[in-house]
Design an enzyme around this catalytic site. Sequence first.
Site, mmCIF file in Angstrom:
data_model
loop_
_atom_site.group_PDB
_atom_site.id
_atom_site.type_symbol
_atom_site.label_atom_id
_atom_site.label_comp_id
_atom_site.label_asym_id
_atom_site.label_seq_id
_atom_site.Cartn_x
_atom_site.Cartn_y
_atom_site.Cartn_z
ATOM 1 N N HIS A 147 0.915 -1.416 0.067
ATOM 2 C CA HIS A 147 -0.118 0.014 0.033
ATOM 3 C C HIS A 147 0.896 1.311 0.083
ATOM 4 O O HIS A 147 2.113 1.187 0.552
ATOM 5 C CB HIS A 147 -0.793 -0.010 1.080
ATOM 6 C CG HIS A 147 -2.108 -1.024 1.216
ATOM 7 N ND1 HIS A 147 -1.969 -1.895 2.486
ATOM 8 C CD2 HIS A 147 -2.853 -1.316 0.459
ATOM 9 C CE1 HIS A 147 -3.399 -2.623 2.141
ATOM 10 N NE2 HIS A 147 -3.642 -2.224 1.070
ATOM 11 N N CYS B 8 -1.806 0.840 9.657
ATOM 12 C CA CYS B 8 -2.573 0.000 9.373
ATOM 13 C C CYS B 8 -3.858 -0.564 10.217
ATOM 14 O O CYS B 8 -4.692 -1.122 9.872
ATOM 15 C CB CYS B 8 -1.823 -1.412 8.549
ATOM 16 S SG CYS B 8 -0.930 -0.879 7.368
#
Length: 279
Positions: free
Chosen positions: A177, A271
Site C-alpha cells: 500500500h 494499518c
Amino acid sequence: MKQIQLSCPNEFSPLKEVILCEPTYMKIQDIINETQRRYHKENIYVDRAVEQHNKFHEILRENNITTHLLSPKNTFPEQVFTRDIGFTVGRTLFISDMKMPVRQGEEIELRNWLSARGMSYIDLVEDETEGGDVLVHWNTVYIGLSDRTTFEAVERIQSYLPDYNVIPLPIHEDILHLDCIFNIISDNEALIYREGLRGDDITRLSSQFDLIDVCREEQFTMGVNVLSIGNKKVISLPINKGVNKELRDRGFEVIEVEFDEIIKSGGSFRCCTLPLLRG
C-alpha cells in the site's frame, strides 16, 4: 447511543476516535504480500500479537483517544488491519471494496457496525480499493495505485469529493500500500521510501513536503507506517532506530511500542487504525 462525529482533515491532527480490531484470529493464511512470504512458515504467535495490540490500545487510551472495537471473526485472519476496510476523508467515510478473497467480507462487519450507530457512509462496491492507499492532506487526497486499488476507484472517489484534489500515485508492484512507502506526519513533513514511487511523483511530493528518507531495511520493518496521534506525537516500532532518531531530532515525541508479531503480516500501527475523528 451517542452519535459519532466524522472529521479527518489530514493525517496528523490530534486523533480523537478510531476503530480497531483485536488480532484474535490473526494468521498468515494466503500469502498476499512479500512480508508474509518471509514469515509464512513461522506464522503468527497469536498470544503475542494480542498482547502487543493490547499495549497499543492502552497507549491510545492513555492519550485520550476513544477506541471502538470491531468484533473479530475467525473467518477473517487479517481483520486487525482496519485501515484497509475503510477510510475517512473530511466528513465522509468510505467503505472499501476488498480485492483479496481472504479479506472479502470484512467490509460487512464495518458496514453493520456503522449502520447500528446510524452513521452514513459511501460504499465503494464497484471498484477495488483499500484504505492503506489513501492519505489526506487538507483538500488534497493522495491515492496509491496498487494491486489493491484501481484507477477507476480513484476516479469514483474524486466524483464523491468535488471539493478535493485527488492525486493518483502509482507504486511499485512489490509494495502493498501507499502508506508502506509514504506517510504524512505533519503539515510539511512526510516519511518516504523513494524506491517505491516514480521519480516525477517524488518531485511532486518534495515540492509539498520535507521528505524524510527511510532505508530499505526499515521500510521492510514498516518504518514508514507510523501512526501520528497529534501534537507531533507518533507511535513507532523500537526496531526502526533510524526513523525514530530522525523524528526525535525534528522535535517529534516518539512512543515506541513492540509490534513485531503483527508486522509479520505486512502492516503496522497506521494499518491497524481506522480514524473517525481528528482535530
